[in-house]
Scaffold this motif. Structure first.
Motif, short mmCIF file in Angstrom:
data_model
loop_
_atom_site.label_atom_id
_atom_site.label_comp_id
_atom_site.label_asym_id
_atom_site.label_seq_id
_atom_site.Cartn_x
_atom_site.Cartn_y
_atom_site.Cartn_z
N GLY A 28 0.86 -1.19 0.00
CA GLY A 28 0.00 0.00 0.00
C GLY A 28 0.89 1.23 0.00
N ALA A 29 0.73 2.06 -1.02
CA ALA A 29 1.66 3.18 -1.18
C ALA A 29 1.13 4.49 -0.62
CB ALA A 29 2.04 3.33 -2.65
N PHE A 63 1.10 9.25 6.60
CA PHE A 63 1.29 8.82 8.00
C PHE A 63 2.54 9.49 8.59
CE2 PHE A 63 -1.23 5.43 6.15
CZ PHE A 63 -2.11 5.08 7.17
N ASP A 75 -0.26 -0.59 -4.77
CA ASP A 75 -1.51 0.18 -4.89
C ASP A 75 -1.29 1.63 -4.49
OD1 ASP A 75 -4.63 0.28 -4.91
OD2 ASP A 75 -4.07 1.15 -2.98
N LYS A 110 -6.26 4.74 -8.68
CA LYS A 110 -7.69 5.00 -8.49
C LYS A 110 -8.09 6.28 -9.22
CE LYS A 110 -7.25 2.63 -4.12
NZ LYS A 110 -5.90 2.98 -3.62
N HIS A 113 -12.55 5.37 -6.54
CA HIS A 113 -12.03 5.52 -5.17
C HIS A 113 -13.08 6.04 -4.19
CE1 HIS A 113 -8.28 7.00 -2.69
NE2 HIS A 113 -9.09 6.21 -1.99
N LEU A 138 -11.95 -3.43 -3.64
CA LEU A 138 -10.96 -3.18 -2.58
C LEU A 138 -11.73 -2.68 -1.36
CD1 LEU A 138 -7.56 -1.31 -2.77
CD2 LEU A 138 -9.17 -0.93 -0.92
N TYR A 142 -11.54 -1.85 2.83
CA TYR A 142 -10.49 -1.54 3.82
C TYR A 142 -11.07 -1.48 5.23
CZ TYR A 142 -11.85 3.44 3.99
OH TYR A 142 -12.52 4.63 4.16
N ALA A 174 -7.63 -4.16 2.32
CA ALA A 174 -6.61 -3.17 2.69
C ALA A 174 -6.70 -2.83 4.17
CB ALA A 174 -6.79 -1.91 1.85
N SER A 175 -5.66 -2.23 4.66
CA SER A 175 -5.57 -1.72 6.03
C SER A 175 -5.72 -2.80 7.09
CB SER A 175 -6.61 -0.61 6.27
OG SER A 175 -6.58 0.34 5.24
N ALA A 195 -5.64 -1.60 10.46
CA ALA A 195 -6.71 -0.64 10.76
C ALA A 195 -6.19 0.80 10.72
CB ALA A 195 -7.37 -0.97 12.09
N MET A 196 -5.39 1.07 9.66
CA MET A 196 -4.81 2.41 9.43
C MET A 196 -4.04 2.90 10.65
SD MET A 196 -7.69 4.28 7.00
CE MET A 196 -8.76 4.80 8.32
N THR A 255 -1.00 -0.90 15.70
CA THR A 255 0.46 -0.75 15.70
C THR A 255 0.89 -0.24 17.08
OG1 THR A 255 0.41 1.56 14.96
CG2 THR A 255 0.55 -0.11 13.23
N VAL A 308 -1.04 -3.66 2.78
CA VAL A 308 -0.60 -2.96 3.99
C VAL A 308 0.27 -1.76 3.59
CG1 VAL A 308 1.31 -4.65 4.29
CG2 VAL A 308 0.59 -3.27 6.22
N GLN A 312 9.63 -2.13 7.80
CA GLN A 312 8.22 -2.56 7.78
C GLN A 312 7.97 -3.59 6.68
OE1 GLN A 312 5.77 0.97 7.52
NE2 GLN A 312 6.18 1.53 9.64
P1 NAD Z 1 -2.61 -0.01 7.27
O1 NAD Z 1 -3.60 -0.68 8.13
O2 NAD Z 1 -1.91 -0.82 6.26
O3 NAD Z 1 -1.59 0.75 8.23
C1 NAD Z 1 -0.56 1.53 7.74
C2 NAD Z 1 0.24 2.12 8.89
O4 NAD Z 1 0.89 1.05 9.57
C3 NAD Z 1 1.34 3.06 8.42
O5 NAD Z 1 1.57 4.03 9.41
C4 NAD Z 1 2.53 2.12 8.30
O6 NAD Z 1 3.74 2.84 8.34
C5 NAD Z 1 2.32 1.24 9.51
N1 NAD Z 1 2.96 -0.08 9.43
C6 NAD Z 1 3.05 -0.91 8.36
N2 NAD Z 1 3.70 -2.04 8.66
C7 NAD Z 1 4.01 -1.95 9.98
C8 NAD Z 1 4.67 -2.81 10.88
N3 NAD Z 1 5.13 -3.99 10.51
N4 NAD Z 1 4.82 -2.40 12.16
C9 NAD Z 1 4.34 -1.20 12.57
N5 NAD Z 1 3.70 -0.34 11.76
C10 NAD Z 1 3.54 -0.71 10.48
O7 NAD Z 1 -3.38 1.21 6.57
P2 NAD Z 1 -3.29 1.90 5.13
O8 NAD Z 1 -1.90 2.26 4.75
O9 NAD Z 1 -4.30 2.98 5.15
O10 NAD Z 1 -3.83 0.77 4.14
C11 NAD Z 1 -2.99 0.02 3.31
C12 NAD Z 1 -3.11 0.44 1.86
O11 NAD Z 1 -4.39 0.06 1.36
C13 NAD Z 1 -3.01 1.95 1.60
O12 NAD Z 1 -1.67 2.35 1.56
C14 NAD Z 1 -3.73 2.05 0.29
O13 NAD Z 1 -2.87 1.63 -0.76
C15 NAD Z 1 -4.86 1.03 0.44
N6 NAD Z 1 -6.11 1.62 0.98
C16 NAD Z 1 -7.09 1.94 0.10
C17 NAD Z 1 -8.26 2.51 0.55
C18 NAD Z 1 -9.33 2.88 -0.44
O14 NAD Z 1 -9.20 2.59 -1.60
N7 NAD Z 1 -10.39 3.50 -0.03
C19 NAD Z 1 -8.45 2.79 1.90
C20 NAD Z 1 -7.44 2.43 2.78
C21 NAD Z 1 -6.29 1.84 2.32
#
Ligand code: NAD
Length: 324
Positions: free
Chosen positions: A27-28, A35, A59, A92, A129, A185, A187, A214-215, A218-219, A223, A274, A281
């Motif tokens: 997840g980019a 973050f 992504d 997206k 999106h 997708l 999340y 995704a997530s 939980a964003m 963590t 993720v 990470q």
């Molecule tokens: P996530 O749940 O993947 O959490 C990301 C956070 O966790 C970041 O702060 C990251 O640095 C941290 N992290 C990652 N690996 C870790 C590790 N091993 N230990 C501790 N911290 C860690 O949430 P996200 O980034 O929002 O979701 C993943 C991806 O999914 C996004 O980057 C995006 O590409 C996609 N996404 C899409 C939608 C959408 O389309 N509506 C919504 C949410 C996410």
């Protein structure tokens, strides 16, 4: 020369697309400094590490960091120096820092802008999106037909939709001809604290639609560092997740690894996407997958964490014009 793909990172089929996605997806959004700040060097090395460890799915979105994520990912992919068919890219359309616009005109222009930023000739998947912020009938009648034209033009290979409320997926998929939407997708709906996506999986399978979840963290809720300021969860949900993270830490466990493994264990999910912004990470999350494949889940700690989170299980937050 690129390193060979990591032999143990599982590839999973994505619905009827014929694509095989690494079970851990990159997840980019963090590359857009969503973050916290991320240097170009860290962005490029994270992408390189991911690819070298067997991640083939990346992504992004024009929305993340106001186009910064797409630019950073484009630089990272270019630096790989490998043939284009060795990685799968999704971006997206319809959501921008300026607001939402799912019109045919905007999404048609949007893909050209995204391709330029990504330095690519095509993307594998283009997703509408966060469709709960638009008119779902417009998505069905105008946006998706526009994306079909982009597919015919060779700018995209597959069409997807994304959103938080699960009802938006059935609304659209029940109204488009079979095979029109290839991927959803979802999340924050298949994590230790909220697993409601599970109920939709049989329906999605019956439609031949690929599932990206995704997530898994939980964003940031799952963590040790906790979520960013903008996280929309209630104070109750945030504090329950914080308690779960502290419990894991005291036990010598890592909440993020536990959460990754929870999501990865369901093989009806093609890729667990993720967000990552560092080599560390990437390593941790790939290792979570390979360790799961070898040793299975840490069921004892998982049950303990599920007990801590049970008062907030499946608690979510409003998203979209119907719910806000
Ligand atoms: P996530 O749940 O993947 O959490 C990301 C956070 O966790 C970041 O702060 C990251 O640095 C941290 N992290 C990652 N690996 C870790 C590790 N091993 N230990 C501790 N911290 C860690 O949430 P996200 O980034 O929002 O979701 C993943 C991806 O999914 C996004 O980057 C995006 O590409 C996609 N996404 C899409 C939608 C959408 O389309 N509506 C919504 C949410 C996410």
């Amino acid at each position: 020369m690129a390193s060979p793909p990591h032999p143990n990172l599982e590839l999973r089929p994505l619905g009827n697309t014929g694509l095989k996605l690494s079970c851990v997806g990159f997840g980019a959004s963090p590359l857009g400094s969503v973050f916290g700040p991320v240097s170009e060097h860290d962005a490029i090395s994270s992408v390189r590490e991911a690819f070298d460890l067997g991640i083939n799915f990346f992504d992004t979105s024009p929305y993340y960091g106001g186009t910064l994520s797409e630019k950073m990912l484009g630089k990272g992919l270019k630096a790989l120096g490998v043939p284009r068919n060795e990685y799968i890219v999704s971006t997206k359309c319809g959501r921008y820092v300026e607001g939402f616009d799912f019109s045919a005109e905007r999404v048609t222009k949007s893909i050209d802008e995204s391709l330029a930023r990504l330095q690519l000739d095509y993307v594998d998947i283009l997703q509408c999106h966060d469709i709960e912020f638009g008119s779902l009938d417009q998505i069905v009648n105008e946006t998706i037909p526009a994306l079909q034209k982009l597919r015919e033009a060779g700018k995209i290979r597959f069409i997807g939709i994304t959103g938080l409320p699960l009802s938006v997926f059935t609304y659209v998929l029940d109204r488009v001809p079979p095979g029109t939407v290839d991927v959803i997708l979802s999340y924050c709906r298949y994590s230790v604290n909220d697993s409601t996506l599970v109920d939709l999986l049989p329906y999605l399978k019956s439609k031949g639609v690929g599932v990206i979840s995704a997530s898994p963290l939980a964003m940031g809720l799952l963590t040790e560092n906790g979520p960013p300021e903008w996280h929309p969860a209630s104070a109750e949900l945030k504090s329950a997740c914080q308690a779960a993270a502290a419990f894991c830490k005291a036990k010598g466990k890592n909440i993020s690894k536990l959460a990754m493994q929870y999501s990865l264990a369901n093989k009806d999910i093609s890729s667990v996407l993720v967000g990552m912004n560092s080599v560390r990470q990437v390593k941790e999350n790939v290792y979570a997958a390979t360790e799961l494949a070898t040793f299975g889940k840490d069921q004892e700690t998982l049950s303990e964490v599920e007990a801590i989170l049970s008062p907030v299980k499946n608690q979510t937050w409003p998203s979209g014009i119907q719910e806000s």
